[in-house]
Write a protein that holds these residues in place. Structure first.
Motif, PDB file in Angstrom:
ATOM      1  N   ASN A  45       0.820  -1.259   0.049  1.00  0.00           N
ATOM      2  CA  ASN A  45       0.035  -0.051  -0.067  1.00  0.00           C
ATOM      3  C   ASN A  45       0.871   1.309  -0.061  1.00  0.00           C
ATOM      4  OD1 ASN A  45      -2.004  -1.737   0.395  1.00  0.00           O
ATOM      5  ND2 ASN A  45      -2.315  -1.242   2.737  1.00  0.00           N
ATOM      6  N   PRO A 104      -3.861   3.917   2.532  1.00  0.00           N
ATOM      7  CA  PRO A 104      -4.943   2.888   2.287  1.00  0.00           C
ATOM      8  C   PRO A 104      -5.517   2.862   0.836  1.00  0.00           C
ATOM      9  CG  PRO A 104      -5.331   4.656   4.185  1.00  0.00           C
ATOM     10  CD  PRO A 104      -4.259   4.905   3.128  1.00  0.00           C
ATOM     11  N   PHE A 105      -5.406   3.586   0.029  1.00  0.00           N
ATOM     12  CA  PHE A 105      -6.191   3.896  -1.411  1.00  0.00           C
ATOM     13  C   PHE A 105      -5.363   3.622  -2.576  1.00  0.00           C
ATOM     14  CE2 PHE A 105      -9.109   5.843   1.960  1.00  0.00           C
ATOM     15  CZ  PHE A 105     -10.319   5.399   1.540  1.00  0.00           C
ATOM     16  N   SER A 147     -10.547  -0.364  -0.724  1.00  0.00           N
ATOM     17  CA  SER A 147      -9.243   0.438   0.211  1.00  0.00           C
ATOM     18  C   SER A 147      -9.098  -0.855   1.177  1.00  0.00           C
ATOM     19  CB  SER A 147      -9.949   1.559   0.796  1.00  0.00           C
ATOM     20  OG  SER A 147     -10.801   1.304   1.761  1.00  0.00           O
ATOM     21  N   SER A 148      -7.889  -0.612   1.719  1.00  0.00           N
ATOM     22  CA  SER A 148      -7.268  -1.495   2.827  1.00  0.00           C
ATOM     23  C   SER A 148      -8.158  -1.755   3.709  1.00  0.00           C
ATOM     24  CB  SER A 148      -5.756  -0.846   3.205  1.00  0.00           C
ATOM     25  OG  SER A 148      -5.443  -1.472   4.324  1.00  0.00           O
ATOM     26  N   GLY A 149      -8.317  -3.142   3.871  1.00  0.00           N
ATOM     27  CA  GLY A 149      -8.918  -3.571   5.087  1.00  0.00           C
ATOM     28  C   GLY A 149     -10.610  -3.502   5.022  1.00  0.00           C
ATOM     29  N   ALA A 150     -11.197  -2.843   3.918  1.00  0.00           N
ATOM     30  CA  ALA A 150     -12.675  -2.348   3.922  1.00  0.00           C
ATOM     31  C   ALA A 150     -13.410  -3.774   3.411  1.00  0.00           C
ATOM     32  CB  ALA A 150     -12.919  -1.319   2.877  1.00  0.00           C
ATOM     33  N   PRO A 151     -14.571  -4.009   3.690  1.00  0.00           N
ATOM     34  CA  PRO A 151     -15.089  -5.128   3.397  1.00  0.00           C
ATOM     35  C   PRO A 151     -14.987  -5.692   1.929  1.00  0.00           C
ATOM     36  CG  PRO A 151     -16.657  -3.683   4.602  1.00  0.00           C
ATOM     37  CD  PRO A 151     -15.444  -3.206   4.536  1.00  0.00           C
ATOM     38  N   THR A 157      -8.600  -8.332  -0.317  1.00  0.00           N
ATOM     39  CA  THR A 157      -8.282  -9.527   0.064  1.00  0.00           C
ATOM     40  C   THR A 157      -6.934  -9.605   0.499  1.00  0.00           C
ATOM     41  OG1 THR A 157      -7.338  -9.591  -2.247  1.00  0.00           O
ATOM     42  CG2 THR A 157      -9.467 -10.956  -1.819  1.00  0.00           C
ATOM     43  N   VAL A 214      -4.981  -6.777   3.278  1.00  0.00           N
ATOM     44  CA  VAL A 214      -4.908  -5.515   3.813  1.00  0.00           C
ATOM     45  C   VAL A 214      -3.539  -4.729   3.594  1.00  0.00           C
ATOM     46  CG1 VAL A 214      -4.636  -4.704   6.180  1.00  0.00           C
ATOM     47  CG2 VAL A 214      -6.413  -6.406   5.411  1.00  0.00           C
ATOM     48  N   GLY A 270      -4.575  -1.631   8.418  1.00  0.00           N
ATOM     49  CA  GLY A 270      -5.994  -1.363   8.046  1.00  0.00           C
ATOM     50  C   GLY A 270      -6.907  -0.613   8.990  1.00  0.00           C
ATOM     51  N   PRO A 271      -8.308  -0.536   8.611  1.00  0.00           N
ATOM     52  CA  PRO A 271      -9.089   0.601   9.311  1.00  0.00           C
ATOM     53  C   PRO A 271      -9.584   0.087  10.886  1.00  0.00           C
ATOM     54  CG  PRO A 271     -10.479  -0.656   7.835  1.00  0.00           C
ATOM     55  CD  PRO A 271      -9.111  -1.111   7.574  1.00  0.00           C
ATOM     56  N   ARG A 318     -18.945  -0.606   9.874  1.00  0.00           N
ATOM     57  CA  ARG A 318     -19.658  -1.470   8.782  1.00  0.00           C
ATOM     58  C   ARG A 318     -20.124  -2.834   9.455  1.00  0.00           C
ATOM     59  NH1 ARG A 318     -19.917   3.162   6.442  1.00  0.00           N
ATOM     60  NH2 ARG A 318     -18.489   3.662   4.510  1.00  0.00           N
ATOM     61  N   ARG A 334     -18.298  -9.285  11.776  1.00  0.00           N
ATOM     62  CA  ARG A 334     -17.805 -10.325  11.146  1.00  0.00           C
ATOM     63  C   ARG A 334     -17.568 -11.429  11.884  1.00  0.00           C
ATOM     64  NH1 ARG A 334     -12.890  -8.099   9.320  1.00  0.00           N
ATOM     65  NH2 ARG A 334     -13.748  -7.628   7.256  1.00  0.00           N
ATOM     66  N   ARG A 343     -19.216 -13.780   1.646  1.00  0.00           N
ATOM     67  CA  ARG A 343     -18.111 -13.833   0.806  1.00  0.00           C
ATOM     68  C   ARG A 343     -17.430 -15.169   0.769  1.00  0.00           C
ATOM     69  NH1 ARG A 343     -12.644 -10.173   0.318  1.00  0.00           N
ATOM     70  NH2 ARG A 343     -12.773 -10.315   2.832  1.00  0.00           N
ATOM     71  N   LEU A 361     -14.036 -16.761  -0.074  1.00  0.00           N
ATOM     72  CA  LEU A 361     -12.553 -16.539  -0.411  1.00  0.00           C
ATOM     73  C   LEU A 361     -11.907 -18.034  -0.754  1.00  0.00           C
ATOM     74  CD1 LEU A 361     -10.920 -13.592   1.446  1.00  0.00           C
ATOM     75  CD2 LEU A 361     -11.214 -13.960  -0.964  1.00  0.00           C
ATOM     76  N   ILE A 413     -20.582 -10.515   7.282  1.00  0.00           N
ATOM     77  CA  ILE A 413     -20.852  -9.578   7.967  1.00  0.00           C
ATOM     78  C   ILE A 413     -22.225  -8.943   8.053  1.00  0.00           C
ATOM     79  CG2 ILE A 413     -19.986  -7.036   7.654  1.00  0.00           C
ATOM     80  CD1 ILE A 413     -17.721  -7.793   6.053  1.00  0.00           C
ATOM     81  N   VAL A 470     -16.126  -4.450  12.083  1.00  0.00           N
ATOM     82  CA  VAL A 470     -15.575  -4.188  10.891  1.00  0.00           C
ATOM     83  C   VAL A 470     -15.562  -2.841  10.383  1.00  0.00           C
ATOM     84  CG1 VAL A 470     -15.762  -4.659   8.208  1.00  0.00           C
ATOM     85  CG2 VAL A 470     -16.360  -6.250   9.853  1.00  0.00           C
ATOM     86  N   TYR A 471     -14.496  -2.127   9.942  1.00  0.00           N
ATOM     87  CA  TYR A 471     -14.524  -0.704   9.521  1.00  0.00           C
ATOM     88  C   TYR A 471     -14.026  -0.478   8.088  1.00  0.00           C
ATOM     89  CZ  TYR A 471     -15.061  -0.113  14.712  1.00  0.00           C
ATOM     90  OH  TYR A 471     -15.582  -0.044  15.868  1.00  0.00           O
ATOM     91  N   GLU A 472     -14.063   0.605   8.010  1.00  0.00           N
ATOM     92  CA  GLU A 472     -13.663   0.990   6.399  1.00  0.00           C
ATOM     93  C   GLU A 472     -13.018   2.312   6.549  1.00  0.00           C
ATOM     94  OE1 GLU A 472     -16.657   0.643   3.324  1.00  0.00           O
ATOM     95  OE2 GLU A 472     -15.057   1.412   1.800  1.00  0.00           O
ATOM     96  N   PHE A 473     -11.940   2.654   5.954  1.00  0.00           N
ATOM     97  CA  PHE A 473     -11.414   4.090   5.915  1.00  0.00           C
ATOM     98  C   PHE A 473     -12.309   4.983   5.042  1.00  0.00           C
ATOM     99  CE2 PHE A 473      -7.061   2.201   6.735  1.00  0.00           C
ATOM    100  CZ  PHE A 473      -6.974   3.017   7.906  1.00  0.00           C
TER     101      PHE A 473
END
Lengths: 101, 452
Positions: free
Chosen positions: A14, A17-18, A77-81, A84, A86, B43-44, B304, B307, B350, B352, B380, B427-430
């Motif tokens: 990374n 994160p984007f 983005s990194s670690g978002a749902p 695959t 992070v 990660g977030p 979000r 999980r 999901r 994987l 989730i 679970v979080y997201e940036f």
């Protein structure tokens, strides 16, 4: 020849994160130039491999240490749902598989 | 003062470092000790939850010798992004450890704590005023992204740390800080060239990462001079070369020739790297191009859901070849079965498939199947109980799901564990990774002082 076999270092990570950044480092100037000048090595081809817009793919030659940096957005983005990877540290493929012609 | 020396303990406080490296720095009469304690890399989750990605036992082990040596030699100790993500919860956790060490070793000093939390209203007002712009391919920010955040922090530049040092702080514990601010603050305050100071700081924030043999878990000594700086690994078994130091500017950066900080653009296109002794590299020629408007980077993580996961392996070739059929059948069965408990649009499921698409996301159908495939199923949902329920049903359905040509009619999956399902928590997201224009950086980073 595959890019993976030409470069000495092929790594991804990374850059925030984007963004994803792939570093290619070469043993000698000849290999560095070969890849940089190869017709197959271009933003359109790379964008296709990663499913991103070619306008967002940046290729930065860094001759000082015979390196080429390729930076592009991460689709997720990194670690978002849905992510695959992070840290983005195993995303040098599929670029590494590119045939340099 | 014609030179200034400092030690960066290691790439991440908590990851460990040889004590001898710290002692070598002390022997070199360094002017301050610095360490970075944060990153967005893991990660977030950590920013979102207020938890640290380094455990307290690791932090205490790494902080104690540094704090004791800094006080014994009466030199400042500066820690940035304390506690991992630098939000109030992280800083408070870090301070608990700091107070414990201070008490145990009977240390007395003036402590400065710089918080970096940003109120939602501050971000919303700036957004409405058109002062927030995307950074590094983040999406255009919307008010709902701000409102969904549990924690929002801003990355401080050198200015608040300089203010704390000018007020006589012996120890500075900074919330979210640019990695460079930790190491460039004191050199800039003492009048060294800001471009060189920020470049030196950029290299130093990773500890001895810029040396060989490679490894971030060791210390780096930096010597600032009027027109250059010199980097030397504290460990005599490591060395810097012009190539290893120049290569470091590739690492985790979008562009190898420049980087951006609140102070402006640091241009390395004309930097010169010279080997000056067996293990040291001198760098000169780096320039700071000040930015027209002062900006700070905001980071925010939005909640979000919760999980739950299950992990299994597969070896039956027909089952592996039919994974898409199994997946769609399981999705349908779970949705039908739980329709009175949770509607399918309120959870995500999901699959994987490690060996097929687990890493690259997209399956390359031209590649042959391996003899084994790993399957990770993730749910989730809005609560942990619902996520557990979705994964439980998805797991049992996947185990027994039928598909065309099935020979192994007793079960499709090999579970390595009992229980086979695991809770992953929140679970979080940036959702915020944006630049905010500011008039005066200081107002966003309040400093409190405490005499210990």
């Amino acid at each position: 020849m595959r890019l993976y076999d030409i470069a000495k270092i092929v790594r991804s990570k990374n850059a925030g994160p984007f963004n994803l950044t792939v570093d290619l480092i070469f043993e000698d100037a000849k290999k560095y130039e070969t890849v940089l000048k190869a017709a197959s090595f271009n933003p359109f081809a790379i964008a296709g491999l990663y499913g991103v817009d070619a306008d967002d793919v940046r290729i930065y030659p860094f001759k000082r240490i015979l390196a080429i940096k390729v930076t592009m957005p991460r689709p997720i983005s990194s670690g978002a749902p849905g992510d695959t990877d992070v840290y983005g540290s195993q995303q040098h493929f599929p670029l590494a598989e590119m045939e340099i012609v | 003062m014609d030179n200034l020396k400092f030690l960066s303990i290691c790439g991440m406080l908590g990851y460990g470092y040889p004590l001898e490296s710290l002692c070598r720095g002390i022997d070199e009469k360094i002017d301050f000790i610095g360490a970075d304690n944060g990153s967005t890399d893991p990660g977030p989750y950590y920013l979102g939850s207020g938890k640290g990605f380094v455990k307290n036992i690791q932090l205490e082990r790494d902080l104690e010798p540094a704090l004791v040596e800094a006080r014994k030699n009466n030199i400042p100790l500066i820690i940035g992004s304390a506690g991992g993500s630098g939000a109030k919860a992280h800083v408070d956790n870090f301070l608990k450890i700091l107070f414990k060490i201070a008490e145990k070793n009977n240390l007395h000093f003036k402590l400065a704590v710089i918080h970096s939390d940003i109120e939602k209203t501050t971000a919303l007002n700036a957004l409405a005023a058109g002062k927030i712009s995307p950074c590094g391919h983040s999406r255009t920010l919307k008010a709902e992204d701000v409102n969904a955040c549990t924690n929002i922090v801003a990355q401080m530049g050198t200015e608040p740390i300089i203010a704390a040092l000018k007020n006589g702080a012996d120890v500075v514990i900074a919330g979210r800080a640019c990695d460079t601010a930790i190491f460039a603050a004191l050199p800039i305050m003492r009048g060294f060239d800001p471009g060189l100071a920020l470049h030196a700081a950029k290299i130093a924030e990773c500890g001895a990462m810029c040396s060989v043999p490679v490894g971030a878990n060791d210390s780096l000594i930096v010597r600032m001079e009027k027109d250059s700086f010199t980097v030397t690994p504290a460990n005599p078994e490591k060395k810097c070369t012009p190539e290893t130091v120049a290569a470091h500017s590739l690492y985790e950066q979008p562009n190898p020739e420049c980087f951006f900080e609140p102070e402006g653009k640091i241009d390395m296109s004309e930097s010169v790297f010279e080997q000056i002794d067996e293990r040291s590299v001198k760098v000169s020629g780096t320039k700071l191009v000040p930015s027209a408007k002062e900006t700070i980077k905001l980071e925010g993580a939005a909640f979000r859901g919760f999980r739950s996961i299950t992990i299994a392996g597969m070896s039956d070739p027909v089952a592996m070849a039919n994974l898409e059929v199994i997946e769609s059948s399981v999705r349908k069965a779970v949705s039908e079965n739980l329709k009175d408990i949770i509607a399918s649009e309120n959870y995500t499921l999901r699959f994987l498939k490690y060996g097929i698409n687990g890493v690259r996301g997209i399956a390359d159908k031209s590649l042959p199947l391996l003899t084994e495939t790993g399957l990770l199923i993730e749910a989730i949902a809005p609560t942990q109980e619902l996520a557990d329920t979705v994964i439980s049903l998805a797991r049992s359905t996947a185990l027994h799901q039928s598909f065309p040509g099935r020979k192994a009619t007793a079960g499709n999956l090999a579970f390595p564990f009992s229980p086979s399902d695991f809770q992953g928590g929140e679970v979080y997201e940036f959702s915020i990774y944006h630049l905010m224009e500011v008039e005066d950086m200081a107002e966003f980073f309040p400093i409190t002082y405490k005499e210990l």
